[in-house]
Each structure stands twice: as structure tokens, then as C-alpha cells.
Design a protein around this motif. Sequence first.
Motif, PDB file in Angstrom:
ATOM      1  N   VAL A 155      28.131  -7.357  29.770  1.00 19.98           N
ATOM      2  CA  VAL A 155      29.550  -7.338  30.123  1.00 19.98           C
ATOM      3  C   VAL A 155      30.389  -6.631  29.061  1.00 19.98           C
ATOM      4  N   ASP A 156      30.157  -6.962  27.810  1.00 15.21           N
ATOM      5  CA  ASP A 156      30.996  -6.433  26.726  1.00 15.21           C
ATOM      6  C   ASP A 156      30.606  -5.023  26.291  1.00 15.21           C
ATOM      7  N   ASP A 157      29.316  -4.727  26.329  1.00 11.78           N
ATOM      8  CA  ASP A 157      28.849  -3.465  25.744  1.00 11.78           C
ATOM      9  C   ASP A 157      28.432  -2.413  26.773  1.00 11.78           C
ATOM     10  N   HIS A 158      27.921  -2.843  27.907  1.00 12.54           N
ATOM     11  CA  HIS A 158      27.291  -1.897  28.829  1.00 12.54           C
ATOM     12  C   HIS A 158      28.094  -1.603  30.093  1.00 12.54           C
ATOM     13  N   ALA A 159      28.915  -2.526  30.535  1.00 11.11           N
ATOM     14  CA  ALA A 159      29.584  -2.355  31.825  1.00 11.11           C
ATOM     15  C   ALA A 159      30.635  -1.259  31.785  1.00 11.11           C
ATOM     16  N   PHE A 160      30.730  -0.517  32.881  1.00 12.35           N
ATOM     17  CA  PHE A 160      31.823   0.425  33.058  1.00 12.35           C
ATOM     18  C   PHE A 160      33.103  -0.354  33.355  1.00 12.35           C
ATOM     19  N   VAL A 161      34.212   0.349  33.452  1.00 15.61           N
ATOM     20  CA  VAL A 161      35.507  -0.297  33.702  1.00 15.61           C
ATOM     21  C   VAL A 161      35.498  -1.085  35.008  1.00 15.61           C
ATOM     22  N   PHE A 217      21.551   2.221  29.205  1.00 18.37           N
ATOM     23  CA  PHE A 217      21.601   3.307  28.233  1.00 18.37           C
ATOM     24  C   PHE A 217      22.385   2.825  27.021  1.00 18.37           C
ATOM     25  N   LYS A 218      22.398   3.602  25.976  1.00 14.21           N
ATOM     26  CA  LYS A 218      23.125   3.207  24.775  1.00 14.21           C
ATOM     27  C   LYS A 218      24.625   3.153  25.078  1.00 14.21           C
ATOM     28  N   PRO A 219      25.298   2.033  24.767  1.00 14.67           N
ATOM     29  CA  PRO A 219      26.748   1.969  24.980  1.00 14.67           C
ATOM     30  C   PRO A 219      27.492   3.087  24.271  1.00 14.67           C
ATOM     31  N   SER A 220      26.939   3.569  23.162  1.00 17.44           N
ATOM     32  CA  SER A 220      27.585   4.651  22.403  1.00 17.44           C
ATOM     33  C   SER A 220      27.489   5.994  23.117  1.00 17.44           C
ATOM     34  N   THR A 222      36.387   4.973  27.777  1.00 18.55           N
ATOM     35  CA  THR A 222      34.951   4.702  27.715  1.00 18.55           C
ATOM     36  C   THR A 222      34.622   4.174  26.323  1.00 18.55           C
ATOM     37  N   LYS A 223      33.426   3.622  26.179  1.00 21.38           N
ATOM     38  CA  LYS A 223      33.031   2.991  24.916  1.00 21.38           C
ATOM     39  C   LYS A 223      32.973   3.988  23.757  1.00 21.38           C
ATOM     40  N   ASP A 224      32.729   5.269  24.095  1.00 24.94           N
ATOM     41  CA  ASP A 224      32.445   6.235  23.033  1.00 24.94           C
ATOM     42  C   ASP A 224      33.407   7.402  22.981  1.00 24.94           C
ATOM     43  N   VAL A 238      39.644   8.196  30.108  1.00 26.20           N
ATOM     44  CA  VAL A 238      40.263   6.902  30.368  1.00 26.20           C
ATOM     45  C   VAL A 238      40.318   6.605  31.858  1.00 26.20           C
ATOM     46  N   ALA A 239      40.153   5.322  32.173  1.00 27.77           N
ATOM     47  CA  ALA A 239      40.398   4.834  33.525  1.00 27.77           C
ATOM     48  C   ALA A 239      41.755   4.149  33.524  1.00 27.77           C
ATOM     49  N   LEU A 240      42.382   4.091  34.682  1.00 25.68           N
ATOM     50  CA  LEU A 240      43.677   3.435  34.832  1.00 25.68           C
ATOM     51  C   LEU A 240      43.489   2.146  35.608  1.00 25.68           C
ATOM     52  N   VAL A 241      44.007   1.067  35.033  1.00 23.94           N
ATOM     53  CA  VAL A 241      43.805  -0.254  35.617  1.00 23.94           C
ATOM     54  C   VAL A 241      45.153  -0.948  35.762  1.00 23.94           C
ATOM     55  N   TYR A 242      45.416  -1.483  36.952  1.00 26.43           N
ATOM     56  CA  TYR A 242      46.648  -2.226  37.215  1.00 26.43           C
ATOM     57  C   TYR A 242      46.276  -3.683  37.449  1.00 26.43           C
ATOM     58  N   GLY A 243      46.681  -4.552  36.519  1.00 22.11           N
ATOM     59  CA  GLY A 243      46.173  -5.918  36.579  1.00 22.11           C
ATOM     60  C   GLY A 243      44.666  -5.865  36.425  1.00 22.11           C
TER      61      GLY A 243
END
Length: 597
Positions: A294-300, A311-314, A516-518, A523-528
Motif C-alpha cells: 500500500v505505502d510503497d508499491h501501489a499507484f495513485v 517492481f522497485k518503487p523507485s 509518482t514515487k520517483d 502527477v495525478a490529480l485527486v479530488y477527495g
Amino acid sequence: MKNKFILPFLALLALPVQAKNVCRSFPMNKVHLLPSRFQENMKRDSAWMMSIPVNSLLQSFRNTSGAFSSREGGYMTVKKFGGWESLDCDLRGHTTGHLLSAYATLYAQTGSAAVKAKADSIVGGLAEVQQAYGKSGYISAFAEGLIDRNIQGKSVWAPFYTLHKIVQGLIDQYQLCGNQQALDIAKGMGIWAYNKLKPLSEETRKKMIRNEFGGFNESMYQLYSLTKDERYLWVARFFYHNEKIDPLKNGDTDLGTNHANTFIPKLLGEARNYEMFGNEDSRKAAELLFWTLVDDHAFVTGELSDKEHLFKPSEQSKHITGYDGENCCTFNLLKLADHLFAWNPNSRIADYYERALYNHILGQQDPATGMVCYFTPLQTGTYRLYSTKENSFWCCVGSGFESHVKYASSIYFHSTNDLYVNLFIPSEVDWDGTKVVQHTAFPQSSSTVLTIEGKQKNFALRLRYPSWATKMKVKVNGKNIKATKGKDGYVAISRLWNDGDRVEVSFGMELREVPTKDDASKVALVYGPVVMAGRLADVPNPFSDPTKYNDYYTFNFNIPASIADKAKYPGLKHINMQNLIPFYDAHHCRYVVYWQK
């Protein structure tokens, strides 16, 4: 051959020590969806499931076992399915297992006699197939030769993965529909597995379980819980994958390039081991995998993997492709989230559940046809590629059948004196005669209303304070109360609740960037909690081609070169919200999720 396999934790066999869950979800017949996009998805899913002929689902089982002999030139008598249910696919039969689980969930919520009758027909047919195979208890749509290939280390596509779906479907039919025959079939299958695997050496065991086995260990733990027959426990622990689980127990968070959906179900078995025997190492491994993913690998969007692999989060930005987000991974990770929440209720777990539910699961289904996608690609200019009604039956079609009828499963949790409101979905829950009804247009509206109906009850109403909320306001019967977030991330309102009491909740929601992590320039745009996408060109026919071999895995999206210009990010202050749509609504079109600064 002398059996060299020694069960871990052998001393616990006779005296299970059940771990105490802090809270639990409600039985499926106690929570019902009210009109919303979730209910619409459920209805489309249900209609597709109910249209699938029982005889077609059973055909490969019957033919392989010898339980059925059709007329001469028999292809005129029963419609045969294609794709992963064709007679030359090693995974044939998995859809029947998924559907048994989905029918059970659907029946628990609706009480539909038609659903029960359809499921009973499948179970009855499987009982005949099991009898045709003989006294061993084996049941499958493929012969035991595939199991032998697995044991011998030869090439074969995940036979125990398929058997897990069937056994789990039978267990669900027993637990949610009360079908004793289903349990009897599952028990026979467990005994077959015990007798088949007991003579194997430890060397053979370690070799064969490198092959994907789904959650076969989890279903065997469940059979043991239901029967207390230690043979099922033996089988469950036979499928303990040392190479994958031991590093997690030792705190190792380097997941390498593991096949994500092979990995996650193994920890569902460990979750059951903890709940049944209190094994803290199993809990540690399950929690570590969950939070690492959840913290390292998941996409937005909450989804995982590129072409099914971690894959490597980096290097996350390099893996924004046309093959992101195998649906089964999220399906299983949300199942794991339910276990973790029951052990330690925390809003962070529910935050992830919401994120993945809205941005991955909900959008898997095409609202126009009810078909579902395998991957949810995130590369700019790609689009969702959907299944066909009778000639795909991918793994994600199977998990999709289950996903879209179980939305109600995790909206509410409860302990003896607490009701947790985790998701803001129109619904109602009946808690021993006290009903809580939730009306909301969330996320289009940043508010929800809960009304108490029925029997008076003293409890703490715990409202999730979302991580994305800029401010949360709460009123009880028209009066403002202080929305203080506790250590668990919930606003607790303890009182004697009466029929007609009304709780109004509002959230501050804003558009924000999530890089993204790296690479901070993507950037993704998130509303709430909702990922917003830019809708690009329409796609007239975004469906898989059944004549091509697994085309979802090699599909060429033919992204026009001009698309890249449309993904340039103008900055948060210059984004026109009217040009954005919720990602779960981006269907039959190319889109952009990650913008380039």
C-alpha cells in the motif's frame, strides 16, 4: 516414498488458540445497498451471472470425469465457453468456483430463490462429477494428470489455483446458503488433497508450491475450522511457502519482482492461521506485506503491478504502461485489508480500501455492457480493454464477478459496543434490530447523512475521518458536535441512539497533486479520494478479440503521437475541473491519469 515433510507449529494441532478480533464485518444479509453507482454495477454483474447456463459451466467437469456423454456430434447440445474455460486451457473450471462464491454473496444479500436454485444446480452437478471420479474425493474440470505434472515439476498452469476457486466456492455455498452438499464435496476434495500430498518429500513439496496455488491454504484452514479434521490443517500447512513468507516474518520488505497475485493470497492463509491459532509471526507477515504494498508499491489508484509483476518503487514512473493493475491483485489485497481491520481498526486501512474501491474496482466494469477489464492501464493514451461475454473468462473476470456483488461487505464493521462507518456509500445495516441508513451522493457531494431506525441502542458511532478531508463537520439532530479524531482515525459519538436520530457529516474536499514515487514531474490529480482523469479521444470498440491468444497481454493501443501534448500539465491553478472526470467514469475512451509537468 517416506514422508519427510514435518508440519510447522505441530504442537498447536490439538489445541488451537483463537486470536480475538477487535471487530468484525456484518453478515452479508444484514447490509444492503441503496441506489447508487455501486448498486448499478451490482445489478449489471448479477444479470451477467444469471445469464450463464449451468450446463455450460459444468460441461468440462462432466466430460473430463465421464459423468456426461452428449449426443453424437454433441456440440449441438451444450454451448461451450471459450478463452480460459475452453477444453484446452489448464485453468478451466476456475470461473465456476468464482461464480459459486459470487452467487452465495448475491443470495445472502437478496434472498433470491432464482439465485439459490441456480447455485444449487451447480453444486448438484459437481456432486455427480465427484462421484464419477470415484472414491478419492477429487473434483475438477481437468484430470489429475495436471496435478501430477505439478508434483513432478513439469510445465503446467496453476492447477491448485483453480482447485482453490472451486473449494472456496463450495465453502461459501455452505456458509452463506446453508448447502450441506457443498460442504460435503469440499470435504471430499480436502481428503483427496491430503492423501495425494501426504507421501511427498519435503524436497518435492518445496518444488511444487513454487507453482501458483492461489489461496488453497486459506480454504483448507477454513475447512479445518468448520470440521476440526486435522487432515485439512495438514494440507493448509503443506502449502506454507517458506521462500516467500519467511522473509516477511523476518521483516524483509524487498519484494523484488514477485508475481503479485501469486504472492498476496498466500498471506490470506497466514491471516487465517493467526486468527485460528494466534500465531503472531503470521500476523506480522500479513501486516508487513499489506503496508509495503500500500505505502510503497501501489499507484495513485490503489492498483498494483505492471504485467502482473511487482517492481522497485523507485522505478514507478517507468512502469506507467498499458498493463498496469491486474484486478485480481486489488481484489485479494482488499480481502487482506478486511482481516487487518478486524485485528486493529484504523482509518488508514479504510482509507486504502476506499481509494482502491473507487479508483480501481468500481471502474473495472463497463457501464454500457457489464463487461470487465483485466488490466487498468495508466499510460497516457491507453484505455480499458474489456472482456467478452462468453469467450474471455480471465481470472479477473472471475474475481470481477465477486467484486461487484460484495460492495456492501466492508462499509460497516462492529464490535460489541461500536459501529464503524468506513465507507460513504448509500446503504443500510441492521444491527440486531437497530438499523442505520446512510443516504449520500458522495463523492459528487461532500456529505453524508445517517439515520437511526428501529430499536433503541447504546453504542459508539465511529465515523471515519478521511485522510483526504481538509475539515470534517458533524451534526447530531441538528446540533454541531466537535469532530475530534481519535488515535484510530475515527470520530466517536457515544450515546443512547433512538429511532429518528440523524447524523449529518460534511467533508472538506479539494483537488491535489499526487506524484509518482520517483518522479515529481509526473502527477495525478485527486479530488477527495477520487482520481480525476482527462478524457481524450473516444474508442469505438474497446473489447478483447477472442480469436487472438490472450490479446489483453500483448495489446497494441496504437497511441497517437499527438496524445502526448494533451498530457502536459498546466499546473493546479490552471486546471479546468470541467475537463476532468472521475477515473471510474473513463470508459470507451483514451485518457490521461498521470500528467507531465
